[in-house]
Each structure stands twice: as C-alpha cells, then as structure tokens.
Design an enzyme around this catalytic site. Structure first.
Site, mmCIF file in Angstrom:
data_model
loop_
_atom_site.group_PDB
_atom_site.id
_atom_site.type_symbol
_atom_site.label_atom_id
_atom_site.label_comp_id
_atom_site.label_asym_id
_atom_site.label_seq_id
_atom_site.Cartn_x
_atom_site.Cartn_y
_atom_site.Cartn_z
ATOM 1 N N HIS A 119 0.848 -1.202 0.000
ATOM 2 C CA HIS A 119 0.000 0.000 0.000
ATOM 3 C C HIS A 119 0.879 1.245 0.000
ATOM 4 O O HIS A 119 2.074 1.183 0.289
ATOM 5 C CB HIS A 119 -0.907 0.030 1.236
ATOM 6 C CG HIS A 119 -2.056 -0.920 1.160
ATOM 7 N ND1 HIS A 119 -1.958 -2.237 1.509
ATOM 8 C CD2 HIS A 119 -3.341 -0.727 0.753
ATOM 9 C CE1 HIS A 119 -3.126 -2.840 1.328
ATOM 10 N NE2 HIS A 119 -3.994 -1.940 0.867
ATOM 11 N N LYS A 134 -0.511 4.948 4.700
ATOM 12 C CA LYS A 134 -1.388 3.999 5.415
ATOM 13 C C LYS A 134 -0.959 3.851 6.878
ATOM 14 O O LYS A 134 0.215 3.651 7.162
ATOM 15 C CB LYS A 134 -1.375 2.640 4.697
ATOM 16 C CG LYS A 134 -2.371 1.674 5.280
ATOM 17 C CD LYS A 134 -2.750 0.578 4.318
ATOM 18 C CE LYS A 134 -3.698 -0.431 4.953
ATOM 19 N NZ LYS A 134 -4.983 0.172 5.370
HETATM 20 N N1 LIG Z 1 -12.692 -0.954 3.239
HETATM 21 C C1 LIG Z 1 -12.191 -0.465 2.103
HETATM 22 O O1 LIG Z 1 -12.608 -0.816 0.985
HETATM 23 C C2 LIG Z 1 -11.117 0.571 2.187
HETATM 24 C C3 LIG Z 1 -10.700 1.000 3.410
HETATM 25 N N2 LIG Z 1 -9.811 2.004 3.530
HETATM 26 C C4 LIG Z 1 -9.558 2.480 4.902
HETATM 27 O O2 LIG Z 1 -10.265 3.717 5.055
HETATM 28 C C5 LIG Z 1 -9.578 4.558 5.988
HETATM 29 C C6 LIG Z 1 -9.344 5.920 5.353
HETATM 30 O O3 LIG Z 1 -8.494 5.790 4.249
HETATM 31 P P1 LIG Z 1 -8.002 7.078 3.412
HETATM 32 O O4 LIG Z 1 -9.176 7.870 2.950
HETATM 33 O O5 LIG Z 1 -7.033 6.563 2.444
HETATM 34 O O6 LIG Z 1 -7.237 7.901 4.570
HETATM 35 P P2 LIG Z 1 -6.984 9.474 4.639
HETATM 36 O O7 LIG Z 1 -5.879 9.652 5.649
HETATM 37 O O8 LIG Z 1 -6.805 10.024 3.276
HETATM 38 O O9 LIG Z 1 -8.360 10.049 5.259
HETATM 39 C C7 LIG Z 1 -8.726 9.922 6.609
HETATM 40 C C8 LIG Z 1 -9.574 11.119 6.959
HETATM 41 O O10 LIG Z 1 -10.083 10.988 8.284
HETATM 42 C C9 LIG Z 1 -10.037 12.267 8.886
HETATM 43 N N3 LIG Z 1 -10.128 12.215 10.336
HETATM 44 C C10 LIG Z 1 -9.180 12.385 11.302
HETATM 45 N N4 LIG Z 1 -9.729 12.290 12.532
HETATM 46 C C11 LIG Z 1 -11.057 12.068 12.337
HETATM 47 C C12 LIG Z 1 -12.154 11.901 13.210
HETATM 48 N N5 LIG Z 1 -12.027 11.924 14.548
HETATM 49 N N6 LIG Z 1 -13.380 11.692 12.679
HETATM 50 C C13 LIG Z 1 -13.548 11.668 11.341
HETATM 51 N N7 LIG Z 1 -12.540 11.829 10.458
HETATM 52 C C14 LIG Z 1 -11.313 12.028 10.956
HETATM 53 C C15 LIG Z 1 -8.718 12.837 8.389
HETATM 54 O O11 LIG Z 1 -8.688 14.249 8.582
HETATM 55 P P3 LIG Z 1 -7.255 15.019 8.714
HETATM 56 O O12 LIG Z 1 -6.528 14.719 7.457
HETATM 57 O O13 LIG Z 1 -7.675 16.429 8.880
HETATM 58 O O14 LIG Z 1 -6.590 14.420 9.925
HETATM 59 C C16 LIG Z 1 -8.800 12.440 6.920
HETATM 60 O O15 LIG Z 1 -9.571 13.366 6.193
HETATM 61 C C17 LIG Z 1 -8.326 3.778 6.386
HETATM 62 O O16 LIG Z 1 -8.563 3.076 7.577
HETATM 63 C C18 LIG Z 1 -8.136 2.778 5.240
HETATM 64 O O17 LIG Z 1 -7.443 1.619 5.620
HETATM 65 C C19 LIG Z 1 -9.249 2.612 2.445
HETATM 66 C C20 LIG Z 1 -9.588 2.194 1.191
HETATM 67 C C21 LIG Z 1 -10.540 1.136 0.957
HETATM 68 O O1 LIG Z 2 -5.594 2.152 3.380
HETATM 69 C C1 LIG Z 2 -5.886 1.829 2.203
HETATM 70 O O2 LIG Z 2 -5.583 2.525 1.226
HETATM 71 C C2 LIG Z 2 -6.639 0.586 2.007
HETATM 72 N N1 LIG Z 2 -7.119 -0.017 3.057
HETATM 73 C C3 LIG Z 2 -7.905 -1.189 3.086
HETATM 74 C C4 LIG Z 2 -7.204 -2.285 3.859
HETATM 75 O O3 LIG Z 2 -6.583 -1.988 4.891
HETATM 76 O O4 LIG Z 2 -7.300 -3.439 3.475
HETATM 77 C C5 LIG Z 2 -8.409 -1.587 1.727
HETATM 78 C C6 LIG Z 2 -7.507 -1.287 0.571
HETATM 79 O O5 LIG Z 2 -6.541 -2.273 0.484
HETATM 80 C C7 LIG Z 2 -6.909 0.101 0.633
#
Ligand SMILES: NC(=O)C1=CN([C@@H]2O[C@H](COP(=O)(O)OP(=O)(O)OC[C@H]3O[C@@H](n4cnc5c(N)ncnc54)[C@H](OP(=O)(O)O)[C@@H]3O)[C@@H](O)[C@H]2O)C=CC1
Ligand SMILES: O=C(O)C1=N[C@H](C(=O)O)C[C@H](O)C1
Length: 234
Positions: free
Chosen positions: A131, A135
């Site tokens: 990744h 992450k």
């Molecule tokens: N299940 C799936 O299919 C997938 C899961 N994921 C997961 O999704 C999550 C987010 O990924 P991604 O978008 O890449 O991460 P990012 O770091 O790009 O986004 C996370 C966001 O959460 C915000 N944040 C921080 N604190 C809080 C809070 N208390 N409440 C709400 N939001 C908050 C951050 O704000 P700030 O930047 O201001 O701190 C940021 O905007 C990860 O856990 C990732 O592993 C990702 C892709 C696919």
């Molecule tokens: O953090 C990510 O980007 C992703 N998180 C998910 C995971 O932890 O499996 C899904 C995807 O792989 C992308």
C-alpha cells in the site's frame, strides 16, 4: 439519498464524486470529532476515517438513528461492541475490510484455494500486501480478512507480520508511494509456486462498492456484510 461522509480524505473525496454521479447528496464532510455534528437529517453515514476514531464515529451515528457503512480498518477489536450498539438502536451496519467487487470475488477464490490446498502439505502459504506510504495500519484489513479465511479453511492456527511460526501465515506489509492496494497469496513447494493476486488500479472500486452498499442498506435494519450486498443468491 442524503449521505454524511465521516472522514474526508482520499476515500471520502473519491466516494463523494461517485455518490454525486449516482444522484446522491452529500450532507456532511466530517474530519473532526463526531460530537461536533448533528447527523439527524441524513439518511446514511459512510465512515472512512482513522482507526482511533472509527468506533466512536460509528456508534455515535447509531445513537443518532443513522445507519453506517464503515471501511475504516485497524479498529476491529471493538467490532462486536459496535454490532451490539447497532442492534440496541435498531439501526443498520455494514463493515468491510474491502468494498471492491474485485476483492470480494478474490475473497471467494481465496477460500476455495485454501480448502483445495489443505491436503497438500508440501506447500507453505504466505501473503504480501503493498500500500501507499500514508497507510496507518499494517497488515491491511484486507490481508487480515484473507488470513482469517485461510485459517478457517486450511490447517493454519494464526498469522504474523514478517516471521511466523510453523502453524502461522507470514504476512509481509510493504509501503510504496501511490500504491492503492495489492494483495498476493503464494503457496510454495520445493518445485513450484502457485500465486493469486488482486491489484487495485485506483480507489474507485472501493468507493463504488461503498456507495452500492449504502444504496442496498438504506431502509434496512440489522448487521450485514458485502457478501449479502453482492452475492445474495450465492
Ligand atoms: N474498506 C475499504 O474498501 C477501504 C478502506 N480504507 C480504509 O479507510 C480509511 C481511510 O483511508 P483514506 O481515505 O485513504 O485515509 P486518509 O488519511 O486520506 O483520510 C482519513 C480522513 O479521516 C479524517 N479524520 C481524522 N480524525 C477524524 C475523526 N475523529 N473523525 C472523522 N474523520 C477524521 C482525516 O482528517 P485530517 O486529514 O484532517 O486528519 C482524513 O480526512 C483507512 O482506515 C483505510 O485503511 C481505504 C480504502 C478502501
Ligand atoms: O488504506 C488503504 O488505502 C486501504 N485499506 C484497506 C485495507 O486496509 O485493506 C483496503 C484497501 O486495500 C486500501
């Protein structure tokens, strides 16, 4: 549908684009403490935030009568507690470590391959996930789901990052700039290697899956999985 985005980072922004293309309205774009927001006017919340905030975000939505789609990884020790709060509030909940159709097909392939390989002791299983460098958690949620599927269908007792014992699945987690998510499972013997691999080319597949799950959950009560959403007739 009126959708609140909890977590407005890489995933929140990709989900926003796809949700709007499908005719939905974004009511909230939340990146701070959920206590600062009143969600009562929204139909559903989609949480892609951070591991430390996910449980509080999700349960706070249930308490406000708002069902939740959550893709945040790294908080699952509290999953059963979240399920309890969902049921207590007669709400709706879908968590998935990966919302993409491709990975959910890959999950089924993984289970079948693990079952098939369980009789062949000359092969040892291992996993690699790659990744992007931002992450926060390792191994990925998807890697943990894949490992749990292998454990349920093979003779393994657990998984470990890097060096694993005889009965465990070793998982290697690599962090490389701009990689959306790659998962590889290898069965290796002295004479050959069998590999299955899923490579995400972008975040669009995850985001589309999350929006489809929201459309499916809207109006339902209970706790579901992506298998219910995508493969209802399987
Ligand atoms: N299940 C799936 O299919 C997938 C899961 N994921 C997961 O999704 C999550 C987010 O990924 P991604 O978008 O890449 O991460 P990012 O770091 O790009 O986004 C996370 C966001 O959460 C915000 N944040 C921080 N604190 C809080 C809070 N208390 N409440 C709400 N939001 C908050 C951050 O704000 P700030 O930047 O201001 O701190 C940021 O905007 C990860 O856990 C990732 O592993 C990702 C892709 C696919
Ligand atoms: O953090 C990510 O980007 C992703 N998180 C998910 C995971 O932890 O499996 C899904 C995807 O792989 C992308």
């Amino acid at each position: 549908m009126k959708i609140a985005l909890i977590g407005y980072g890489k995933m929140g922004k990709t989900i926003e684009k796809i949700a709007q293309e499908r005719g939905h309205t974004i009511t909230h774009r939340i990146s701070d403490d959920i206590a600062n927001h009143d969600l009562k006017t929204t139909d559903i919340a989609i949480d892609f935030s951070i591991p430390d905030a996910a449980f509080r975000n999700i349960t706070s939505c249930f308490q406000q009568g708002v069902p939740v789609i959550s893709g945040t990884t790294g908080w699952l020790k509290k999953y059963e507690e979240a399920v309890r709060v969902c049921n207590e509030n007669n709400s709706g909940f879908i968590y998935a470590s990966n919302f993409s159709l491709g990975v959910n097909l890959f999950f089924e392939l993984n289970k079948n391959l693990a079952k098939m390989m369980s009789g062949f002791k000359d092969y040892s299983v291992s996993m690699e996930e790659v990744h992007h460098t931002q992450k926060l958690d390792a191994p990925s949620g998807t890697a943990i789901t894949l490992a749990e599927q292998i454990i349920a269908n093979n003779n393994k007792k657990g998984w470990k990052l890097d060096t694993a014992g005889e009965d465990e699945i070793p998982i290697t987690a690599k962090r490389i700039e701009n990689v959306p998510g790659t998962h590889t499972i290898s069965y290796e013997s002295k004479v050959d290697t069998i590999k299955i691999e899923h490579i995400a080319h972008s975040r669009e597949g995850f985001a589309l899956g999350a929006v489809i799950a929201s459309e499916w959950l809207n109006g339902k009560q209970g706790v579901f999985t992506m298998k219910d959403v995508l493969f209802q007739n399987m």
